[in-house]
Design a protein around this motif. Sequence first.
Motif, PDB file in Angstrom:
ATOM      1  N   UNK A 127      -2.644  -3.672   9.654  1.00 19.03           N
ATOM      2  CA  UNK A 127      -1.625  -4.741   9.377  1.00 19.03           C
ATOM      3  C   UNK A 127      -0.271  -3.971   8.682  1.00 19.03           C
ATOM      4  N   UNK A 128       0.823  -4.119   9.606  1.00 17.71           N
ATOM      5  CA  UNK A 128       1.852  -3.327   9.277  1.00 17.71           C
ATOM      6  C   UNK A 128       3.112  -4.338   8.808  1.00 17.71           C
ATOM      7  N   UNK A 129       3.675  -4.167   7.998  1.00 22.29           N
ATOM      8  CA  UNK A 129       5.209  -4.712   7.623  1.00 22.29           C
ATOM      9  C   UNK A 129       6.212  -3.652   7.343  1.00 22.29           C
ATOM     10  N   UNK A 130       7.595  -4.077   8.180  1.00 20.17           N
ATOM     11  CA  UNK A 130       8.188  -3.082   8.319  1.00 20.17           C
ATOM     12  C   UNK A 130       9.655  -3.590   8.079  1.00 20.17           C
ATOM     13  N   UNK A 131      10.723  -3.163   7.377  1.00 18.95           N
ATOM     14  CA  UNK A 131      12.064  -3.429   7.181  1.00 18.95           C
ATOM     15  C   UNK A 131      12.858  -2.263   7.425  1.00 18.95           C
ATOM     16  N   UNK A 132      13.958  -2.372   8.332  1.00 17.06           N
ATOM     17  CA  UNK A 132      14.843  -1.380   8.324  1.00 17.06           C
ATOM     18  C   UNK A 132      16.179  -2.021   7.739  1.00 17.06           C
ATOM     19  N   UNK A 133      16.847  -1.027   6.984  1.00 17.08           N
ATOM     20  CA  UNK A 133      17.903  -1.584   6.228  1.00 17.08           C
ATOM     21  C   UNK A 133      19.175  -0.586   6.800  1.00 17.08           C
ATOM     22  N   UNK A 134      20.464  -1.076   7.123  1.00 16.02           N
ATOM     23  CA  UNK A 134      21.412  -0.384   7.454  1.00 16.02           C
ATOM     24  C   UNK A 134      22.535  -0.353   6.200  1.00 16.02           C
ATOM     25  N   UNK A 135      22.964   0.741   5.789  1.00 21.94           N
ATOM     26  CA  UNK A 135      23.748   0.991   4.598  1.00 21.94           C
ATOM     27  C   UNK A 135      24.933   1.860   4.997  1.00 21.94           C
ATOM     28  N   UNK A 136      25.877   1.577   4.019  1.00 19.84           N
ATOM     29  CA  UNK A 136      27.161   2.487   4.304  1.00 19.84           C
ATOM     30  C   UNK A 136      27.469   2.702   2.771  1.00 19.84           C
ATOM     31  N   UNK A 137      26.945   4.031   2.279  1.00 25.54           N
ATOM     32  CA  UNK A 137      26.908   4.491   1.047  1.00 25.54           C
ATOM     33  C   UNK A 137      25.883   3.482   0.310  1.00 25.54           C
ATOM     34  N   UNK A 138      26.272   3.025  -0.814  1.00 26.09           N
ATOM     35  CA  UNK A 138      25.116   2.078  -1.611  1.00 26.09           C
ATOM     36  C   UNK A 138      25.323   0.703  -1.039  1.00 26.09           C
ATOM     37  N   UNK A 139      26.341   0.323  -0.158  1.00 25.10           N
ATOM     38  CA  UNK A 139      26.413  -0.996   0.409  1.00 25.10           C
ATOM     39  C   UNK A 139      25.478  -1.456   1.392  1.00 25.10           C
ATOM     40  N   UNK A 140      24.676  -2.507   1.560  1.00 28.95           N
ATOM     41  CA  UNK A 140      23.797  -2.958   2.338  1.00 28.95           C
ATOM     42  C   UNK A 140      24.631  -3.436   3.450  1.00 28.95           C
ATOM     43  N   UNK A 141      24.635  -3.207   4.838  1.00 29.59           N
ATOM     44  CA  UNK A 141      25.432  -3.925   5.793  1.00 29.59           C
ATOM     45  C   UNK A 141      24.711  -4.929   6.364  1.00 29.59           C
ATOM     46  N   UNK A 142      23.261  -4.641   6.565  1.00 29.83           N
ATOM     47  CA  UNK A 142      22.243  -5.559   7.139  1.00 29.83           C
ATOM     48  C   UNK A 142      21.039  -5.147   7.106  1.00 29.83           C
ATOM     49  N   UNK A 143      19.951  -6.115   7.191  1.00 29.98           N
ATOM     50  CA  UNK A 143      18.368  -5.723   7.341  1.00 29.98           C
ATOM     51  C   UNK A 143      17.609  -6.697   7.856  1.00 29.98           C
ATOM     52  N   UNK A 144      16.724  -6.183   8.522  1.00 27.58           N
ATOM     53  CA  UNK A 144      16.032  -6.789   9.634  1.00 27.58           C
ATOM     54  C   UNK A 144      14.238  -6.229   9.364  1.00 27.58           C
ATOM     55  N   UNK A 145      13.378  -7.349   9.498  1.00 36.35           N
ATOM     56  CA  UNK A 145      11.874  -7.192   9.119  1.00 36.35           C
ATOM     57  C   UNK A 145      11.100  -7.682   9.988  1.00 36.35           C
ATOM     58  N   UNK A 146       9.857  -6.925  10.358  1.00 34.88           N
ATOM     59  CA  UNK A 146       9.003  -7.605  11.340  1.00 34.88           C
ATOM     60  C   UNK A 146       7.426  -6.916  10.962  1.00 34.88           C
ATOM     61  N   UNK A 147       6.533  -7.629  11.360  1.00 32.31           N
ATOM     62  CA  UNK A 147       5.314  -7.224  11.045  1.00 32.31           C
ATOM     63  C   UNK A 147       4.453  -7.398  12.154  1.00 32.31           C
ATOM     64  N   UNK A 148       3.376  -6.673  12.094  1.00 31.96           N
ATOM     65  CA  UNK A 148       2.349  -6.843  13.224  1.00 31.96           C
ATOM     66  C   UNK A 148       1.073  -5.796  12.983  1.00 31.96           C
ATOM     67  N   UNK A 149       0.318  -5.818  14.090  1.00 28.88           N
ATOM     68  CA  UNK A 149      -0.761  -5.003  13.825  1.00 28.88           C
ATOM     69  C   UNK A 149      -0.789  -3.757  14.867  1.00 28.88           C
ATOM     70  N   UNK A 150      -1.110  -2.527  14.052  1.00 30.14           N
ATOM     71  CA  UNK A 150      -1.234  -1.275  14.905  1.00 30.14           C
ATOM     72  C   UNK A 150       0.183  -0.604  14.835  1.00 30.14           C
ATOM     73  N   UNK A 151       0.977  -1.260  15.375  1.00 29.61           N
ATOM     74  CA  UNK A 151       2.548  -0.710  15.759  1.00 29.61           C
ATOM     75  C   UNK A 151       3.586  -1.929  15.587  1.00 29.61           C
ATOM     76  N   UNK A 152       4.696  -1.437  15.162  1.00 32.00           N
ATOM     77  CA  UNK A 152       5.809  -2.564  14.906  1.00 32.00           C
ATOM     78  C   UNK A 152       7.104  -1.904  15.413  1.00 32.00           C
ATOM     79  N   UNK A 153       7.741  -2.542  16.068  1.00 31.49           N
ATOM     80  CA  UNK A 153       9.375  -2.008  16.664  1.00 31.49           C
ATOM     81  C   UNK A 153      10.413  -3.207  16.289  1.00 31.49           C
ATOM     82  N   UNK A 154      11.383  -2.696  15.626  1.00 38.05           N
ATOM     83  CA  UNK A 154      12.556  -3.558  15.670  1.00 38.05           C
ATOM     84  C   UNK A 154      13.893  -2.624  16.303  1.00 38.05           C
ATOM     85  N   UNK A 155      14.312  -3.518  17.027  1.00 34.75           N
ATOM     86  CA  UNK A 155      15.660  -3.003  17.702  1.00 34.75           C
ATOM     87  C   UNK A 155      16.802  -4.061  17.522  1.00 34.75           C
TER      88      UNK A 155
END
Length: 120
Positions: A58-86
Motif C-alpha cells: 500500500x503506497x501513499x505519495x505526495x508531490x510538492x512543487x516549491x519555489x524556495x521555501x514557498x509551496x506553489x502546489x501539492x498533489x496526493x495519490x495512493x494505490x497498491x504496488x505503484x502510484x503515478x501523479x501527473x
Amino acid sequence: MKKRIAPLLMVFLVMLTIMSQTATAVNSRAVTGRPTLKISGTKAYCVGKYSSGNRNDKISMTITLKQGATVIDSWSASGTGSVVISETCTVTAKRTYTLVLSATVNGKVMDDVTVTATGT
C-alpha cells in the motif's frame, strides 16, 4: 546417523541464511521513487512515480512543487504496488523550482526524493 545429520543441518542453515539475505537485497533495490519536473515558459510539468516492487504494498505519495521555501502546489495519490501523479501548474518564467516526492509504503515513511529545474 548423528554424524550425518549435523553437517547436513549446517549446510541447510548456511543456504537459508544466504537465500534470505539475497531476497532482502533484491526487495530493497526494487523500491523506487522518481519525480520529474520540466518547466516551459510559465508551465511546470510535474510527475511523480513510485513503485515498491511488490504489487500488494500500500503506497501513499505526495508531490510538492516549491519555489524556495514557498509551496506553489501539492498533489496526493495512493494505490497498491505503484502510484503515478501527473499534473501541470502555472509558474513564473526564469525562476528555479523544486519538486519533492514524499511516500509511505505500508505505513513506513520513505526518504524524500527531490528534483530541481529552472524555467526558460
